[in-house]
Design a protein around this motif. Structure first.
Motif, PDB file in Angstrom:
ATOM      1  N   VAL A 254       0.836  -1.199   0.000  1.00 14.89           N
ATOM      2  CA  VAL A 254       0.000   0.000   0.000  1.00 14.89           C
ATOM      3  C   VAL A 254       0.872   1.250   0.000  1.00 14.89           C
ATOM      4  O   VAL A 254       0.599   2.219  -0.724  1.00 14.89           O
ATOM      5  CB  VAL A 254      -0.959  -0.008   1.211  1.00 14.89           C
ATOM      6  N   LYS A 255       1.931   1.233   0.794  1.00 16.36           N
ATOM      7  CA  LYS A 255       2.834   2.390   0.816  1.00 16.36           C
ATOM      8  C   LYS A 255       3.446   2.612  -0.569  1.00 16.36           C
ATOM      9  O   LYS A 255       3.606   3.751  -1.013  1.00 16.36           O
ATOM     10  CB  LYS A 255       3.939   2.186   1.863  1.00 16.36           C
ATOM     11  N   GLY A 256       3.784   1.520  -1.256  1.00 20.30           N
ATOM     12  CA  GLY A 256       4.330   1.653  -2.600  1.00 20.30           C
ATOM     13  C   GLY A 256       3.358   2.329  -3.548  1.00 20.30           C
ATOM     14  O   GLY A 256       3.739   3.207  -4.327  1.00 20.30           O
ATOM     15  N   TYR A 257       2.081   1.965  -3.473  1.00 17.68           N
ATOM     16  CA  TYR A 257       1.082   2.559  -4.355  1.00 17.68           C
ATOM     17  C   TYR A 257       0.750   3.999  -3.980  1.00 17.68           C
ATOM     18  O   TYR A 257       0.227   4.738  -4.792  1.00 17.68           O
ATOM     19  CB  TYR A 257      -0.189   1.703  -4.372  1.00 17.68           C
ATOM     20  N   GLN A 258       1.061   4.373  -2.755  1.00 16.68           N
ATOM     21  CA  GLN A 258       0.840   5.761  -2.371  1.00 16.68           C
ATOM     22  C   GLN A 258       2.019   6.652  -2.757  1.00 16.68           C
ATOM     23  O   GLN A 258       1.890   7.872  -2.781  1.00 16.68           O
ATOM     24  CB  GLN A 258       0.593   5.858  -0.864  1.00 16.68           C
ATOM     25  N   MET A 259       3.158   6.045  -3.076  1.00 17.61           N
ATOM     26  CA  MET A 259       4.341   6.829  -3.431  1.00 17.61           C
ATOM     27  C   MET A 259       4.518   6.999  -4.928  1.00 17.61           C
ATOM     28  O   MET A 259       5.371   7.781  -5.369  1.00 17.61           O
ATOM     29  CB  MET A 259       5.595   6.166  -2.836  1.00 17.61           C
ATOM     30  N   ALA A 260       3.720   6.292  -5.739  1.00 18.42           N
ATOM     31  CA  ALA A 260       3.859   6.416  -7.188  1.00 18.42           C
ATOM     32  C   ALA A 260       2.518   6.099  -7.840  1.00 18.42           C
ATOM     33  O   ALA A 260       1.652   5.459  -7.232  1.00 18.42           O
ATOM     34  CB  ALA A 260       4.931   5.467  -7.713  1.00 18.42           C
ATOM     35  N   GLU A 261       2.346   6.561  -9.070  1.00 21.40           N
ATOM     36  CA  GLU A 261       1.141   6.265  -9.829  1.00 21.40           C
ATOM     37  C   GLU A 261       0.958   4.755  -9.940  1.00 21.40           C
ATOM     38  O   GLU A 261       1.925   3.997 -10.027  1.00 21.40           O
ATOM     39  CB  GLU A 261       1.231   6.867 -11.239  1.00 21.40           C
ATOM     40  N   ALA A 262      -0.314   4.319  -9.981  1.00 24.15           N
ATOM     41  CA  ALA A 262      -0.592   2.891 -10.049  1.00 24.15           C
ATOM     42  C   ALA A 262       0.054   2.246 -11.263  1.00 24.15           C
ATOM     43  O   ALA A 262       0.559   1.126 -11.199  1.00 24.15           O
ATOM     44  CB  ALA A 262      -2.105   2.653 -10.067  1.00 24.15           C
ATOM     45  N   SER A 263       0.080   2.954 -12.403  1.00 26.13           N
ATOM     46  CA  SER A 263       0.663   2.390 -13.617  1.00 26.13           C
ATOM     47  C   SER A 263       2.167   2.204 -13.490  1.00 26.13           C
ATOM     48  O   SER A 263       2.765   1.412 -14.219  1.00 26.13           O
ATOM     49  CB  SER A 263       0.342   3.285 -14.817  1.00 26.13           C
ATOM     50  N   ARG A 264       2.823   2.926 -12.581  1.00 22.15           N
ATOM     51  CA  ARG A 264       4.251   2.745 -12.324  1.00 22.15           C
ATOM     52  C   ARG A 264       4.481   1.696 -11.240  1.00 22.15           C
ATOM     53  O   ARG A 264       5.302   0.793 -11.394  1.00 22.15           O
ATOM     54  CB  ARG A 264       4.880   4.066 -11.891  1.00 22.15           C
ATOM     55  N   ALA A 265       3.776   1.843 -10.123  1.00 17.76           N
ATOM     56  CA  ALA A 265       4.006   0.939  -8.995  1.00 17.76           C
ATOM     57  C   ALA A 265       3.642  -0.498  -9.333  1.00 17.76           C
ATOM     58  O   ALA A 265       4.295  -1.440  -8.853  1.00 17.76           O
ATOM     59  CB  ALA A 265       3.191   1.406  -7.785  1.00 17.76           C
ATOM     60  N   ALA A 266       2.628  -0.687 -10.184  1.00 17.25           N
ATOM     61  CA  ALA A 266       2.149  -2.036 -10.475  1.00 17.25           C
ATOM     62  C   ALA A 266       3.225  -2.916 -11.076  1.00 17.25           C
ATOM     63  O   ALA A 266       3.267  -4.130 -10.829  1.00 17.25           O
ATOM     64  CB  ALA A 266       0.946  -1.960 -11.415  1.00 17.25           C
ATOM     65  N   VAL A 267       4.124  -2.341 -11.868  1.00 19.06           N
ATOM     66  CA  VAL A 267       5.110  -3.169 -12.563  1.00 19.06           C
ATOM     67  C   VAL A 267       6.078  -3.830 -11.588  1.00 19.06           C
ATOM     68  O   VAL A 267       6.603  -4.909 -11.874  1.00 19.06           O
ATOM     69  CB  VAL A 267       5.891  -2.344 -13.603  1.00 19.06           C
ATOM     70  N   PHE A 268       6.322  -3.217 -10.450  1.00 19.81           N
ATOM     71  CA  PHE A 268       7.273  -3.787  -9.505  1.00 19.81           C
ATOM     72  C   PHE A 268       6.718  -5.017  -8.803  1.00 19.81           C
ATOM     73  O   PHE A 268       7.472  -5.814  -8.242  1.00 19.81           O
ATOM     74  CB  PHE A 268       7.697  -2.735  -8.483  1.00 19.81           C
ATOM     75  N   GLU A 269       5.402  -5.172  -8.824  1.00 14.12           N
ATOM     76  CA  GLU A 269       4.819  -6.372  -8.225  1.00 14.12           C
ATOM     77  C   GLU A 269       5.185  -7.623  -9.004  1.00 14.12           C
ATOM     78  O   GLU A 269       5.008  -8.739  -8.511  1.00 14.12           O
ATOM     79  CB  GLU A 269       3.298  -6.215  -8.119  1.00 14.12           C
TER      80      GLU A 269
END
Length: 312
Positions: A254-269
């Motif tokens: 959740v912290k990751g998704y709050q620090m970057a746009e969903a389209s950016r953060a999603a790729v790291f998953e």
């Protein structure tokens, strides 16, 4: 995706802390890749609904103890937005955990990881965000890798393999909601809402099964249809490991998704795929075939390309 009634979409926060988001989500992937490998142990004697109900009670109890000590803010600023986001993410996890009893974690995660594809499509067509040709190409590459990991064979996907993909679509909706509807909420508020919703699902599921009284297969095959059974020490122990691990892991996500746009953060998953495959090998000696491993390489490569274009 239409905005939740009465909830104004939240504008993107200034700046994207992409590398910080990557670090938080990597921690999430390592933890979840480990704990989810033990769901099949839980499924051998317990049920999906009982698992969610007990795990949620454990997780929320840990929160209740930690909140005053760490100064956590659990009550939401906008209860309707948090409830809507929790409903979507919680439903996604029903599909995910329901599949873990029957498939290796890396395979289920690959089905769930159609989510970044849906995130980009929804970001483009629902919210008008520019995604660019390189990111579209990377998502196509990741989708090809996902199909290789799923390896449907015979040109068709079984319902068990389709279930994680349905979860992936709902997961994408929840990830976008995290940023757009709940940007002003604390990470702990969102995690508490997530576990609360899964607990409600668990109680409802056990009540329905108690009334329906279906015939339940033995072992992991009865995971979805099994209602309340008297839990053993092993069931409670591994459920607690799941509760504590999931609590920390999802908090980092959740912290990751709050620090970057969903389209950016999603790729790291995508990093959960090699993490899950590693833990499956380390814990159980399970090895993916060459086709599946190549698929994971393509998925990770797609994530790296998208991250590079996001920084550019």
């Amino acid at each position: 995706m239409a905005p939740v009634p009465g909830v104004a979409p939240v504008a993107a926060a200034a700046g994207n802390r992409t590398m910080a988001a990557a670090g938080a989500i990597l921690i999430y992937a390592v933890i979840i890749g480990f704990t989810d490998n033990f769901v099949k142990v839980i499924a051998a004697e317990g049920g999906l609904w009982q698992f969610h109900a007990i795990r949620s009670v454990m997780a929320l109890a840990l929160f209740a103890v930690a909140a005053p000590l760490l100064g956590l803010r659990l009550w939401p600023r906008n209860p309707r937005a948090v409830a809507a986001r929790s409903l979507v993410h919680g439903t996604a996890m029903l599909f995910y955990f329901g599949s873990l009893a029957f498939l290796p974690v890396a395979v289920v995660a690959a089905g769930l990881f159609t989510a970044p594809i849906f995130v980009l499509l929804l970001s483009r067509f629902a919210f008008g965000e520019a995604i660019g040709p390189f990111r579209i190409l990377a998502v196509a590459l990741g989708f090809l890798g996902t199909l290789m990991v799923l390896d449907p064979g015979e040109g068709s996907l079984s319902p068990v393999l389709i279930a994680p993909v349905i979860g992936g679509f709902l997961y994408a909706l929840g990830n976008i909601a995290t940023r757009r509807w709940c940007a002003g909420e604390s990470a702990e508020t969102l995690v508490a809402g997530f576990f609360g919703m899964l607990g409600i699902y668990g109680v409802i599921g056990m009540a329905v099964l108690a009334l329906a009284a279906p015939e339940v297969p033995g072992g992991a095959a009865g995971f979805v249809l099994r209602g309340w059974v008297w839990p053993s020490a092993g069931f409670m122990g591994w459920t607690f490991v799941q509760a504590a691990g999931s609590l920390l892991g999802i908090l980092m996500m959740v912290k990751g998704y709050q620090m970057a746009e969903a389209s950016r953060a999603a790729v790291f998953e995508y990093t959960i795929l090699p993490c899950a495959a590693f833990w499956s090998w380390f814990l159980w000696g399970e090895m993916l075939g060459g086709r599946a491993l190549l698929g994971i390489v393509l998925i990770v490569a797609a994530g790296a390309l998208i991250a590079a274009r996001s920084r550019a």
